[in-house]
Design an enzyme around this catalytic site. Structure first.
Site, PDB file in Angstrom:
ATOM      1  N   HIS A 130       0.845  -1.204   0.000  1.00 29.08           N
ATOM      2  CA  HIS A 130       0.000   0.000   0.000  1.00 29.08           C
ATOM      3  C   HIS A 130       0.877   1.250   0.000  1.00 29.08           C
ATOM      4  CE1 HIS A 130      -2.990  -2.656   2.391  1.00 29.08           C
ATOM      5  NE2 HIS A 130      -3.525  -2.484   1.203  1.00 29.08           N
ATOM      6  N   ARG A 137      -1.391  -5.821  -8.819  1.00 30.52           N
ATOM      7  CA  ARG A 137      -0.368  -6.801  -8.443  1.00 30.52           C
ATOM      8  C   ARG A 137      -0.156  -7.833  -9.542  1.00 30.52           C
ATOM      9  NH1 ARG A 137      -3.142  -7.297  -2.618  1.00 30.52           N
ATOM     10  NH2 ARG A 137      -4.897  -6.931  -3.987  1.00 30.52           N
ATOM     11  N   LYS A 190     -17.855  -7.237   6.440  1.00 31.60           N
ATOM     12  CA  LYS A 190     -16.571  -7.944   6.367  1.00 31.60           C
ATOM     13  C   LYS A 190     -15.893  -7.861   7.724  1.00 31.60           C
ATOM     14  CE  LYS A 190     -12.489  -7.918   3.422  1.00 31.60           C
ATOM     15  NZ  LYS A 190     -11.727  -7.115   2.466  1.00 31.60           N
ATOM     16  N   SER A 220      -2.963  -7.771   2.619  1.00 31.65           N
ATOM     17  CA  SER A 220      -3.165  -7.729   4.071  1.00 31.65           C
ATOM     18  C   SER A 220      -3.662  -9.084   4.588  1.00 31.65           C
ATOM     19  CB  SER A 220      -4.180  -6.657   4.440  1.00 31.65           C
ATOM     20  OG  SER A 220      -3.717  -5.399   4.053  1.00 31.65           O
TER      21      SER A 220
HETATM   22  P1  ADP Z   1      -5.561  -6.135   0.439  1.00 30.69           P
HETATM   23  O1  ADP Z   1      -6.328  -6.718   1.579  1.00 30.69           O
HETATM   24  O2  ADP Z   1      -5.539  -7.022  -0.782  1.00 30.69           O
HETATM   25  O3  ADP Z   1      -4.214  -5.620   0.804  1.00 30.69           O
HETATM   26  P2  ADP Z   1      -6.896  -3.515   0.323  1.00 30.69           P
HETATM   27  O4  ADP Z   1      -8.337  -3.375   0.088  1.00 30.69           O
HETATM   28  O5  ADP Z   1      -6.415  -3.097   1.651  1.00 30.69           O
HETATM   29  O6  ADP Z   1      -6.487  -4.972  -0.071  1.00 30.69           O
HETATM   30  O7  ADP Z   1      -6.059  -2.750  -0.782  1.00 30.69           O
HETATM   31  C1  ADP Z   1      -6.420  -1.517  -1.231  1.00 30.69           C
HETATM   32  C2  ADP Z   1      -5.755  -1.219  -2.526  1.00 30.69           C
HETATM   33  O8  ADP Z   1      -4.337  -1.156  -2.315  1.00 30.69           O
HETATM   34  C3  ADP Z   1      -5.919  -2.301  -3.602  1.00 30.69           C
HETATM   35  O9  ADP Z   1      -7.064  -2.082  -4.353  1.00 30.69           O
HETATM   36  C4  ADP Z   1      -4.707  -2.098  -4.444  1.00 30.69           C
HETATM   37  O10 ADP Z   1      -4.935  -1.011  -5.314  1.00 30.69           O
HETATM   38  C5  ADP Z   1      -3.667  -1.643  -3.444  1.00 30.69           C
HETATM   39  N1  ADP Z   1      -2.770  -2.710  -3.013  1.00 30.69           N
HETATM   40  C6  ADP Z   1      -2.946  -3.619  -2.037  1.00 30.69           C
HETATM   41  N2  ADP Z   1      -1.859  -4.418  -1.908  1.00 30.69           N
HETATM   42  C7  ADP Z   1      -0.982  -4.003  -2.843  1.00 30.69           C
HETATM   43  C8  ADP Z   1       0.317  -4.426  -3.247  1.00 30.69           C
HETATM   44  N3  ADP Z   1       0.934  -5.444  -2.665  1.00 30.69           N
HETATM   45  N4  ADP Z   1       0.915  -3.740  -4.236  1.00 30.69           N
HETATM   46  C9  ADP Z   1       0.281  -2.724  -4.839  1.00 30.69           C
HETATM   47  N5  ADP Z   1      -0.949  -2.285  -4.517  1.00 30.69           N
HETATM   48  C10 ADP Z   1      -1.573  -2.912  -3.541  1.00 30.69           C
END
Ligand code: ADP
Length: 165
Positions: free
Chosen positions: A24, A97, A48, A134
């Site tokens: 993130h 990703r 959720k 996450s």
């Molecule tokens: P996650 O639970 O998969 O980390 P989130 O809803 O918290 O998902 O993620 C929010 C946004 O952050 C995603 O839609 C994506 O755009 C971005 N994101 C999440 N993880 C990554 C990563 N490893 N690399 C790049 N962008 C990411």
């Protein structure tokens, strides 16, 4: 000053951030260098289950994003395009990703543009974080795996604390 120079280029990085990871931060940091103002918007999703409350997630984001003066944290409920409209934000920035992200994200982006004229900018993730989510971090940490390279140290500490480690 010309009229153009006074336009504030604003973007939103939406997500659950439960908790915020280095993946993130990579996307948010890069967005912060492209836009005048970046809003990191935490989705309030009552259906959720999450490990951290929305307030805790906002607090953690605030800690690790304090280095960026043009990034602020907020939360939203409901449709992202409604949040964009209310806050005068024309662009959503999303990290990609893998191809598996792309199919769903493309559909969302087209829907959001159709619904409200809000555009989406896709940013390819740093390959170092292409497997990082996450949910995976929480699962690995629950079973005692080492996730120290995937999160900022303060977030890692909070995660271990929450998992009772
Ligand atoms: P996650 O639970 O998969 O980390 P989130 O809803 O918290 O998902 O993620 C929010 C946004 O952050 C995603 O839609 C994506 O755009 C971005 N994101 C999440 N993880 C990554 C990563 N490893 N690399 C790049 N962008 C990411």
């Amino acid at each position: 000053m010309s009229a153009e120079a006074s336009i504030v280029r604003r973007a939103v990085c939406p997500g659950s951030f439960d908790p915020v990871t280095n993946g993130h931060l990579d996307i948010i940091g890069r967005a912060a260098s492209l836009y005048d103002e970046v809003v990191v918007a935490v989705l309030i999703n009552k259906s959720k289950s999450s490990l951290f409350t929305v307030d805790e997630r906002i607090e953690m984001l605030g800690e690790v994003l304090a280095v960026y003066p043009n990034v602020r944290i907020d939360s939203f409920y409901g449709l992202l395009v409604d949040y964009c409209r209310t806050n005068d934000i024309p662009v959503i920035v999303k990290g990609l990703r893998a191809i598996s992200d792309f199919e769903y994200e493309l559909q969302m982006a087209q829907m959001n543009r159709g619904l409200a004229g809000v555009d989406t900018l896709f940013m390819p993730t740093n390959p170092e974080y292409s497997f990082l989510a996450s949910s995976l971090v929480k699962e690995i940490a629950t079973y005692g795996g080492d996730v120290s390279t995937l999160l900022p140290p303060t977030i890692l500490e909070r995660l271990h604390e929450r998992l009772g480690r």
